[in-house]
Scaffold this motif. Structure first.
Motif, PDB file in Angstrom:
ATOM      1  N   ASN A 149      -8.889 -12.034 -20.776  1.00 50.55           N
ATOM      2  CA  ASN A 149      -8.478 -12.453 -19.435  1.00 50.55           C
ATOM      3  C   ASN A 149      -8.600 -11.299 -18.439  1.00 50.55           C
ATOM      4  OD1 ASN A 149      -7.891 -15.011 -20.379  1.00 50.55           O
ATOM      5  ND2 ASN A 149      -5.689 -14.628 -20.582  1.00 50.55           N
ATOM      6  N   TRP A 150      -8.224 -10.118 -18.881  1.00 49.09           N
ATOM      7  CA  TRP A 150      -8.340  -8.938 -18.014  1.00 49.09           C
ATOM      8  C   TRP A 150      -9.795  -8.682 -17.649  1.00 49.09           C
ATOM      9  CZ3 TRP A 150     -10.588  -4.044 -18.786  1.00 49.09           C
ATOM     10  CH2 TRP A 150     -10.198  -3.025 -17.905  1.00 49.09           C
ATOM     11  N   CYS A 151     -10.676  -8.713 -18.635  1.00 50.63           N
ATOM     12  CA  CYS A 151     -12.101  -8.470 -18.384  1.00 50.63           C
ATOM     13  C   CYS A 151     -12.689  -9.509 -17.432  1.00 50.63           C
ATOM     14  CB  CYS A 151     -12.892  -8.479 -19.693  1.00 50.63           C
ATOM     15  SG  CYS A 151     -12.526  -7.114 -20.822  1.00 50.63           S
ATOM     16  N   SER A 152     -12.271 -10.741 -17.590  1.00 55.24           N
ATOM     17  CA  SER A 152     -12.860 -11.829 -16.801  1.00 55.24           C
ATOM     18  C   SER A 152     -12.099 -12.108 -15.516  1.00 55.24           C
ATOM     19  CB  SER A 152     -12.926 -13.113 -17.648  1.00 55.24           C
ATOM     20  OG  SER A 152     -11.622 -13.512 -18.059  1.00 55.24           O
ATOM     21  N   ALA A 153     -11.160 -11.226 -15.158  1.00 53.43           N
ATOM     22  CA  ALA A 153     -10.369 -11.377 -13.920  1.00 53.43           C
ATOM     23  C   ALA A 153      -9.592 -12.681 -13.919  1.00 53.43           C
ATOM     24  CB  ALA A 153     -11.273 -11.283 -12.690  1.00 53.43           C
ATOM     25  N   ASN A 154      -8.919 -12.941 -15.034  1.00 56.60           N
ATOM     26  CA  ASN A 154      -8.181 -14.196 -15.195  1.00 56.60           C
ATOM     27  C   ASN A 154      -6.782 -13.935 -15.751  1.00 56.60           C
ATOM     28  OD1 ASN A 154      -7.959 -17.036 -15.068  1.00 56.60           O
ATOM     29  ND2 ASN A 154      -8.513 -17.231 -17.237  1.00 56.60           N
ATOM     30  N   THR A 155      -6.149 -12.858 -15.281  1.00 56.12           N
ATOM     31  CA  THR A 155      -4.822 -12.513 -15.790  1.00 56.12           C
ATOM     32  C   THR A 155      -3.719 -13.342 -15.151  1.00 56.12           C
ATOM     33  OG1 THR A 155      -4.366 -10.816 -14.115  1.00 56.12           O
ATOM     34  CG2 THR A 155      -5.583 -10.125 -16.087  1.00 56.12           C
ATOM     35  N   GLY A 156      -3.987 -13.902 -13.979  1.00 55.27           N
ATOM     36  CA  GLY A 156      -2.947 -14.595 -13.232  1.00 55.27           C
ATOM     37  C   GLY A 156      -2.264 -13.710 -12.212  1.00 55.27           C
ATOM     38  N   ASN A 157      -2.527 -12.411 -12.255  1.00 57.74           N
ATOM     39  CA  ASN A 157      -2.016 -11.497 -11.241  1.00 57.74           C
ATOM     40  C   ASN A 157      -3.099 -11.331 -10.183  1.00 57.74           C
ATOM     41  OD1 ASN A 157      -1.698  -8.753  -9.922  1.00 57.74           O
ATOM     42  ND2 ASN A 157       0.200  -8.795 -11.109  1.00 57.74           N
ATOM     43  N   ALA A 158      -2.833 -11.803  -8.985  1.00 56.66           N
ATOM     44  CA  ALA A 158      -3.874 -11.887  -7.951  1.00 56.66           C
ATOM     45  C   ALA A 158      -4.458 -10.513  -7.616  1.00 56.66           C
ATOM     46  CB  ALA A 158      -3.306 -12.542  -6.698  1.00 56.66           C
ATOM     47  N   PHE A 159      -3.609  -9.495  -7.561  1.00 61.36           N
ATOM     48  CA  PHE A 159      -4.066  -8.150  -7.196  1.00 61.36           C
ATOM     49  C   PHE A 159      -4.985  -7.581  -8.276  1.00 61.36           C
ATOM     50  CE2 PHE A 159      -3.119  -3.488  -6.655  1.00 61.36           C
ATOM     51  CZ  PHE A 159      -3.714  -3.362  -5.409  1.00 61.36           C
ATOM     52  N   ILE A 160      -4.595  -7.731  -9.526  1.00 61.92           N
ATOM     53  CA  ILE A 160      -5.414  -7.259 -10.638  1.00 61.92           C
ATOM     54  C   ILE A 160      -6.710  -8.050 -10.707  1.00 61.92           C
ATOM     55  CG2 ILE A 160      -5.550  -7.026 -13.146  1.00 61.92           C
ATOM     56  CD1 ILE A 160      -3.692  -5.003 -11.744  1.00 61.92           C
ATOM     57  N   ASP A 161      -6.630  -9.341 -10.586  1.00 63.20           N
ATOM     58  CA  ASP A 161      -7.824 -10.187 -10.708  1.00 63.20           C
ATOM     59  C   ASP A 161      -8.822  -9.924  -9.585  1.00 63.20           C
ATOM     60  OD1 ASP A 161      -6.769 -11.269 -12.987  1.00 63.20           O
ATOM     61  OD2 ASP A 161      -6.073 -13.132 -12.041  1.00 63.20           O
ATOM     62  N   ALA A 162      -8.344  -9.641  -8.394  1.00 63.49           N
ATOM     63  CA  ALA A 162      -9.256  -9.338  -7.287  1.00 63.49           C
ATOM     64  C   ALA A 162     -10.012  -8.046  -7.561  1.00 63.49           C
ATOM     65  CB  ALA A 162      -8.482  -9.237  -5.974  1.00 63.49           C
ATOM     66  N   ASN A 163      -9.304  -7.040  -8.044  1.00 66.53           N
ATOM     67  CA  ASN A 163      -9.971  -5.775  -8.355  1.00 66.53           C
ATOM     68  C   ASN A 163     -10.979  -5.933  -9.489  1.00 66.53           C
ATOM     69  OD1 ASN A 163      -9.008  -3.282  -6.794  1.00 66.53           O
ATOM     70  ND2 ASN A 163      -7.074  -4.337  -7.206  1.00 66.53           N
ATOM     71  N   MET A 164     -10.632  -6.688 -10.515  1.00 67.28           N
ATOM     72  CA  MET A 164     -11.554  -6.887 -11.631  1.00 67.28           C
ATOM     73  C   MET A 164     -12.748  -7.751 -11.217  1.00 67.28           C
ATOM     74  SD  MET A 164     -10.502  -5.038 -14.078  1.00 67.28           S
ATOM     75  CE  MET A 164     -11.562  -5.644 -15.399  1.00 67.28           C
ATOM     76  N   THR A 165     -12.519  -8.705 -10.320  1.00 67.25           N
ATOM     77  CA  THR A 165     -13.632  -9.497  -9.788  1.00 67.25           C
ATOM     78  C   THR A 165     -14.605  -8.605  -9.032  1.00 67.25           C
ATOM     79  OG1 THR A 165     -12.289 -11.502  -9.606  1.00 67.25           O
ATOM     80  CG2 THR A 165     -14.258 -11.389  -8.232  1.00 67.25           C
ATOM     81  N   LEU A 166     -14.053  -7.698  -8.236  1.00 68.30           N
ATOM     82  CA  LEU A 166     -14.894  -6.755  -7.492  1.00 68.30           C
ATOM     83  C   LEU A 166     -15.726  -5.907  -8.452  1.00 68.30           C
ATOM     84  CD1 LEU A 166     -15.549  -5.628  -4.645  1.00 68.30           C
ATOM     85  CD2 LEU A 166     -13.725  -3.958  -5.028  1.00 68.30           C
ATOM     86  N   LEU A 167     -15.110  -5.413  -9.509  1.00 71.39           N
ATOM     87  CA  LEU A 167     -15.837  -4.636 -10.507  1.00 71.39           C
ATOM     88  C   LEU A 167     -16.945  -5.463 -11.138  1.00 71.39           C
ATOM     89  CD1 LEU A 167     -16.176  -2.167 -12.422  1.00 71.39           C
ATOM     90  CD2 LEU A 167     -14.483  -3.274 -13.916  1.00 71.39           C
ATOM     91  N   ASN A 168     -16.639  -6.671 -11.563  1.00 67.38           N
ATOM     92  CA  ASN A 168     -17.620  -7.501 -12.258  1.00 67.38           C
ATOM     93  C   ASN A 168     -18.780  -7.910 -11.358  1.00 67.38           C
ATOM     94  OD1 ASN A 168     -16.156  -7.392 -14.656  1.00 67.38           O
ATOM     95  ND2 ASN A 168     -15.018  -9.274 -14.216  1.00 67.38           N
ATOM     96  N   GLN A 169     -18.500  -8.068 -10.076  1.00 70.04           N
ATOM     97  CA  GLN A 169     -19.544  -8.512  -9.155  1.00 70.04           C
ATOM     98  C   GLN A 169     -20.394  -7.360  -8.616  1.00 70.04           C
ATOM     99  OE1 GLN A 169     -17.573 -10.794  -6.111  1.00 70.04           O
ATOM    100  NE2 GLN A 169     -17.345 -12.605  -7.400  1.00 70.04           N
TER     101      GLN A 169
END
Length: 427
Positions: free
Chosen positions: A321-341
């Motif tokens: 979930n962390w890798c795929s930006a799907n933790t449920g924490n909006a701040f963490i998921d936004a940062n991980m989405t930015l990394l993945n994209q």
């Protein structure tokens, strides 16, 4: 014909490159780069070492250097495979007995140089350090605290001037003489490199960008105030990718900052960019000191334990979930989405997602470091693994546990960053 091999793996540039000024006395010099197969196509802990973006960036920068050298009638031999094995085979083909290269930092680089030294005369030059040519700290007395390191070396630091770009001699093998060795690399270019890339970290692109950042727009004067932003075009210098690849000289950048301070303005922000370069320097020397211990579960703080991370079923799902930006924490998921994209993330974002993975989810820090290695376009072995260990408390500090909700309120109080990345307005 006697040939000396000049390995440019970590110095993918013409400016401030001492390796291009080697006076060996041999009849000829061969410029060589090896794209290390395990580093780009291998895995660690079941995680791919590099994604397509990182591979494409590496191929693009190598091609740019090859073109720049060819314009000076210097051929570049580009090999693909195990570094030591590929170079030993090439040395046999060319009758080479000497190798010149940048002083290694990462463990796999040290291992390759050690293996090559058994059969070749190897000379290393510290091409990518601030301290290396003027005040080598020596590993035995190297402080393990950044503050102690800075206080010890910063007051007397005199960074060596960059060497001239000009390459006056004509002893290099030419493009016509080196073309026959490049078949495997040419195939990689044809297979993986598109016509246009969104990310550019070549020498010309990096220097053009920094001249714009420092001199033309003078964004450097607000660096300390803007560096904690999460997104934007000019909140940071964005020099990390080129520094990591070696297509930009850290000494050149240091002197550009000092020249700006002398001619335009010296303030907290101009100093702070040099301060961050000192952090980079610190981790490079720390890696030289502790080598493979940086990949141990307990880092440099305990006995070496290189066994792979083990996760239970719940931890495996949390990590996915962390890798795929799907933790449920909006701040963490936004940062991980930015990394993945994009392959990039702000320093503030990196600290938070690392703390969240380690301290909130209870995941072995090495898995996070490995995932960052795969994704980051500015991946630098020492900075990446050193900073992850720093947050985990297995490196040069006690553990750093961030309150992610408080961090989000401080650095994204109205949720604009989260909304810009995910389209969801954080409440």
């Amino acid at each position: 014909m006697s040939v000396a091999l000049i390995l440019l793996n970590d110095t993918l540039r013409l400016h401030d490159n001492p390796l291009l000024h080697i006076a060996d006395g041999s009849s000829a010099k061969a410029a060589v780069i090896v794209l290390n197969r395990p580093a780009f196509f291998g895995q660690q802990y079941g995680i791919k070492r590099a994604n397509l973006q990182r591979l494409q960036q590496q191929l693009s920068v190598i091609r740019s250097l090859s073109n720049a050298l060819a314009a000076r009638n210097i051929g570049l031999i580009t090999l693909f495979g195990d570094t030591a094995q590929s170079l030993l085979k090439l040395a046999q083909q060319l009758g080479a007995t000497r190798l010149y290269c940048a002083k290694p930092v990462a463990t796999y680089e040290n291992a390759a140089i050690a293996r090559l030294s058994q059969q070749l005369s190897v000379t290393t030059l510290d091409c990518n350090s601030l301290l290396g040519t003027t005040s080598d700290p020596g590993l035995a007395n190297l402080p393990d605290s950044f503050t102690a390191f800075r206080k010890q070396y910063e007051p007397s630091l005199r960074v060596a001037l960059p060497v001239d770009t000009a390459m006056p001699d004509d002893t290099w093998l030419t493009p016509a003489q080196t073309e026959r060795y490049n078949a495997d690399f040419t195939q990689l270019l044809q297979q993986y490199l598109p016509q246009q890339l969104q990310f550019k970290a070549s020498e010309d692109a990096a220097m053009t960008h920094l001249k714009h950042y420092i001199w033309q727009q003078q964004h450097i004067v607000h660096y300390k105030d803007s560096r904690n932003q999460l997104i934007g075009k000019h909140y940071a210098s964005f020099s990390s990718s080129a520094l990591a690849l070696g297509s930009l000289s850290v000494r050149w950048l240091w002197h550009e900052i000092e020249r700006f301070e002398q001619q335009i303005l010296a303030n907290d922000s101009t100093y702070w960019l040099k301060f961050e370069l000192l952090w980079r320097e610190f981790f490079r020397w720390q890696f030289r000191k502790y080598d493979a211990r940086w990949f141990s579960k307990g880092g440099i703080q305990s006995q070496i334990n290189l066994t792979a991370p083990v996760l239970n079923t719940y931890q495996q799902q949390h990590f996915r979930n962390w890798c795929s930006a799907n933790t449920g924490n909006a701040f963490i998921d936004a940062n991980m989405t930015l990394l993945n994209q994009t392959g990039l993330m702000s320093n503030r974002g990196r600290q938070n997602v690392a703390s969240y993975l380690i301290h909130d989810l209870g995941i072995d820090w090495r898995l996070g470091a490995a995932y960052f290695e795969q994704r980051l376009l500015d991946y630098d072995c020492a900075s990446n693994w050193g900073n992850w260990a720093y947050i985990a408390g297995t490196g040069n500090s006690q553990a750093r546990h961030f309150n992610v909700q408080k961090q989000a309120q401080l650095y994204d109080p109205d949720g604009c960053f989260v909304h810009a990345i995910t389209g969801v307005l954080a409440l």
